[in-house]
Design a protein around this motif. Structure first.
Motif, PDB file in Angstrom:
ATOM      1  N   PHE A   1      24.288 -10.792 -18.587  1.00  7.00           N
ATOM      2  CA  PHE A   1      22.846 -10.577 -18.537  1.00  7.00           C
ATOM      3  C   PHE A   1      22.344 -10.417 -19.970  1.00  7.00           C
ATOM      4  N   PHE A   2      21.242 -11.089 -20.269  1.00 13.92           N
ATOM      5  CA  PHE A   2      20.786 -11.164 -21.653  1.00 13.92           C
ATOM      6  C   PHE A   2      19.549 -10.329 -21.944  1.00 13.92           C
ATOM      7  N   GLY A   3      19.054  -9.577 -20.967  1.00  6.20           N
ATOM      8  CA  GLY A   3      17.904  -8.718 -21.212  1.00  6.20           C
ATOM      9  C   GLY A   3      18.280  -7.562 -22.120  1.00  6.20           C
ATOM     10  N   GLN A   4      17.299  -7.032 -22.805  1.00 10.41           N
ATOM     11  CA  GLN A   4      17.530  -5.864 -23.646  1.00 10.41           C
ATOM     12  C   GLN A   4      16.910  -4.660 -22.949  1.00 10.41           C
ATOM     13  N   ASN A   5      17.467  -4.333 -21.790  1.00  6.73           N
ATOM     14  CA  ASN A   5      17.005  -3.213 -20.987  1.00  6.73           C
ATOM     15  C   ASN A   5      18.211  -2.574 -20.318  1.00  6.73           C
ATOM     16  N   GLU A   6      18.011  -1.402 -19.760  1.00  5.07           N
ATOM     17  CA  GLU A   6      19.130  -0.647 -19.201  1.00  5.07           C
ATOM     18  C   GLU A   6      19.828  -1.381 -18.068  1.00  5.07           C
ATOM     19  N   ASP A   7      19.081  -2.114 -17.247  1.00  3.10           N
ATOM     20  CA  ASP A   7      19.705  -2.840 -16.145  1.00  3.10           C
ATOM     21  C   ASP A   7      20.696  -3.885 -16.671  1.00  3.10           C
ATOM     22  N   SER A   8      20.284  -4.667 -17.654  1.00  2.00           N
ATOM     23  CA  SER A   8      21.185  -5.663 -18.234  1.00  2.00           C
ATOM     24  C   SER A   8      22.369  -4.993 -18.922  1.00  2.00           C
ATOM     25  N   TYR A   9      22.096  -3.935 -19.676  1.00  2.00           N
ATOM     26  CA  TYR A   9      23.179  -3.228 -20.353  1.00  2.00           C
ATOM     27  C   TYR A   9      24.207  -2.722 -19.342  1.00  2.00           C
ATOM     28  N   ALA A  10      23.730  -2.140 -18.237  1.00  2.00           N
ATOM     29  CA  ALA A  10      24.636  -1.584 -17.230  1.00  2.00           C
ATOM     30  C   ALA A  10      25.521  -2.664 -16.616  1.00  2.00           C
ATOM     31  N   GLN A  11      24.985  -3.857 -16.425  1.00  2.00           N
ATOM     32  CA  GLN A  11      25.764  -4.960 -15.845  1.00  2.00           C
ATOM     33  C   GLN A  11      26.806  -5.500 -16.826  1.00  2.00           C
ATOM     34  N   ASN A  12      26.559  -5.355 -18.101  1.00  2.00           N
ATOM     35  CA  ASN A  12      27.486  -5.863 -19.115  1.00  2.00           C
ATOM     36  C   ASN A  12      28.573  -4.857 -19.486  1.00  2.00           C
ATOM     37  N   ARG A  13      28.424  -3.587 -19.100  1.00  2.00           N
ATOM     38  CA  ARG A  13      29.452  -2.570 -19.343  1.00  2.00           C
ATOM     39  C   ARG A  13      30.451  -2.655 -18.187  1.00  2.00           C
ATOM     40  N   ARG A  14      31.457  -3.513 -18.359  1.00  2.00           N
ATOM     41  CA  ARG A  14      32.212  -3.954 -17.189  1.00  2.00           C
ATOM     42  C   ARG A  14      33.641  -4.312 -17.574  1.00  2.00           C
ATOM     43  N   ALA A  15      34.536  -4.139 -16.595  1.00  2.00           N
ATOM     44  CA  ALA A  15      35.876  -4.739 -16.688  1.00  2.00           C
ATOM     45  C   ALA A  15      35.984  -5.728 -15.536  1.00  2.00           C
ATOM     46  N   ASP A  16      36.383  -6.948 -15.858  1.00  2.00           N
ATOM     47  CA  ASP A  16      36.615  -7.981 -14.854  1.00  2.00           C
ATOM     48  C   ASP A  16      38.120  -8.149 -14.647  1.00  2.00           C
ATOM     49  N   PHE A  17      38.471  -8.661 -13.466  1.00  2.00           N
ATOM     50  CA  PHE A  17      39.861  -8.876 -13.095  1.00  2.00           C
ATOM     51  C   PHE A  17      40.019 -10.350 -12.764  1.00  2.00           C
ATOM     52  N   VAL A  18      40.670 -11.086 -13.643  1.00  2.00           N
ATOM     53  CA  VAL A  18      40.730 -12.541 -13.532  1.00  2.00           C
ATOM     54  C   VAL A  18      42.165 -12.980 -13.282  1.00  2.00           C
ATOM     55  N   ALA A  19      42.366 -13.687 -12.171  1.00  2.00           N
ATOM     56  CA  ALA A  19      43.699 -14.198 -11.846  1.00  2.00           C
ATOM     57  C   ALA A  19      44.091 -15.298 -12.817  1.00  2.00           C
ATOM     58  N   GLU A  20      45.345 -15.281 -13.219  1.00  2.00           N
ATOM     59  CA  GLU A  20      45.836 -16.324 -14.147  1.00  2.00           C
ATOM     60  C   GLU A  20      46.449 -17.465 -13.355  1.00  2.00           C
TER      61      GLU A  20
ATOM     62  N   ALA B   1      35.710  -1.740 -25.427  1.00  2.00           N
ATOM     63  CA  ALA B   1      36.060  -2.669 -24.348  1.00  2.00           C
ATOM     64  C   ALA B   1      37.569  -2.694 -24.117  1.00  2.00           C
ATOM     65  N   GLU B   2      38.350  -2.567 -25.175  1.00  2.00           N
ATOM     66  CA  GLU B   2      39.811  -2.508 -25.019  1.00  2.00           C
ATOM     67  C   GLU B   2      40.214  -1.245 -24.263  1.00  2.00           C
ATOM     68  N   ARG B   3      39.591  -0.108 -24.592  1.00  2.00           N
ATOM     69  CA  ARG B   3      39.895   1.128 -23.852  1.00  2.00           C
ATOM     70  C   ARG B   3      39.534   0.975 -22.380  1.00  2.00           C
ATOM     71  N   ARG B   4      38.424   0.322 -22.092  1.00  2.00           N
ATOM     72  CA  ARG B   4      38.018   0.109 -20.704  1.00  2.00           C
ATOM     73  C   ARG B   4      39.052  -0.749 -19.976  1.00  2.00           C
ATOM     74  N   ALA B   5      39.478  -1.832 -20.598  1.00  2.00           N
ATOM     75  CA  ALA B   5      40.469  -2.708 -19.973  1.00  2.00           C
ATOM     76  C   ALA B   5      41.792  -1.970 -19.770  1.00  2.00           C
ATOM     77  N   GLN B   6      42.230  -1.225 -20.777  1.00  2.00           N
ATOM     78  CA  GLN B   6      43.486  -0.472 -20.667  1.00  2.00           C
ATOM     79  C   GLN B   6      43.405   0.592 -19.571  1.00  2.00           C
ATOM     80  N   ASN B   7      42.280   1.299 -19.485  1.00  2.00           N
ATOM     81  CA  ASN B   7      42.129   2.321 -18.447  1.00  2.00           C
ATOM     82  C   ASN B   7      42.134   1.709 -17.057  1.00  2.00           C
ATOM     83  N   ALA B   8      41.487   0.553 -16.905  1.00  2.00           N
ATOM     84  CA  ALA B   8      41.486  -0.126 -15.607  1.00  2.00           C
ATOM     85  C   ALA B   8      42.905  -0.572 -15.256  1.00  2.00           C
ATOM     86  N   LYS B   9      43.627  -1.101 -16.224  1.00  2.00           N
ATOM     87  CA  LYS B   9      45.010  -1.518 -15.992  1.00  2.00           C
ATOM     88  C   LYS B   9      45.863  -0.320 -15.583  1.00  2.00           C
TER      89      LYS B   9
END
Length: 200
Positions: free
Chosen positions: A181-200, A148-156
């Motif tokens: 998403f709390f399902g244990q299926n590919e759709d939920s997994y795909a939605q959780n593999r994510r980088a978000d951009f949150v304004a401070e 997740a850190e690599r994902r955030a760094q790459n997005a930055k």
């Protein structure tokens, strides 16, 4: 027989709730960086003693009852699935990017979102953001925090290449700790593999 099945279902639900509650202990996450490369230091988030983070500098993610998307972080976790698919936990005007399994590179189908995020930041020069890296639940906690850190760094870094000053952005890794998403299926997994951009 029906009474036994009902009792068994009730006991199973209760046991599942207890296991879920037991699994909600604090786990370490990568501490946010200060605009440079992350030190890799881990800490409980937020720390119990408040030593490294204060309530004032934690990234805003909206309240749990704010499903309108108008909170500081742009999303309450009780928003509709459709809303969460479109916006993740990203602030208004910014869009999340999604990653392939076990990958941290920005996907080709996510480049338009990155360009739109850069355009938004160029039009809002005073806005500072936190790039939040997330993974699905598969893999060890330590591995997911690093991924997740690599994902955030790459997005930055992608935003830096698009002309956004790196000092306006910091990263944080949540690993698997904040699924939408709390399902244990590919759709939920795909939605959780994510980088978000949150304004401070």
């Amino acid at each position: 027989m029906k009474k036994r099945i009902s009792t068994l279902l009730l006991l199973t639900a209760c046991a599942g709730s207890l296991l879920l509650a037991a699994g909600c202990t604090k786990k370490p996450v990568i501490a946010p960086d200060a605009g440079g490369l992350n030190s890799g230091k881990t800490t409980s988030f937020p720390p119990a003693d408040g030593s490294e983070f204060s309530q004032d500098n934690l990234p805003a993610v909206g309240s749990l009852d704010d499903a309108s998307g108008s909170g500081a972080g742009g999303l309450g976790d009780n928003a509709s699935d459709e809303y969460k698919r479109l916006h993740g936990r990203s602030s208004e005007g910014l869009s999340p990017v999604y990653f392939d399994f076990d990958q941290s590179a920005i996907r080709g189908d996510m480049t338009d979102r990155m360009v739109m995020n850069a355009d938004f930041l160029k039009q809002s020069p005073g806005t500072r953001i936190v790039v939040e890296g997330n993974t699905d639940e598969r893999g060890t906690n330590e591995y997911n925090l690093a991924l997740a850190e690599r994902r955030a760094q790459n997005a930055k870094q992608y935003l830096v290449r698009l002309g956004i000053d790196g000092s306006r952005m910091r990263t944080i890794s949540y690993g698997e700790e904040r699924p939408l998403f709390f399902g244990q299926n590919e759709d939920s997994y795909a939605q959780n593999r994510r980088a978000d951009f949150v304004a401070e």
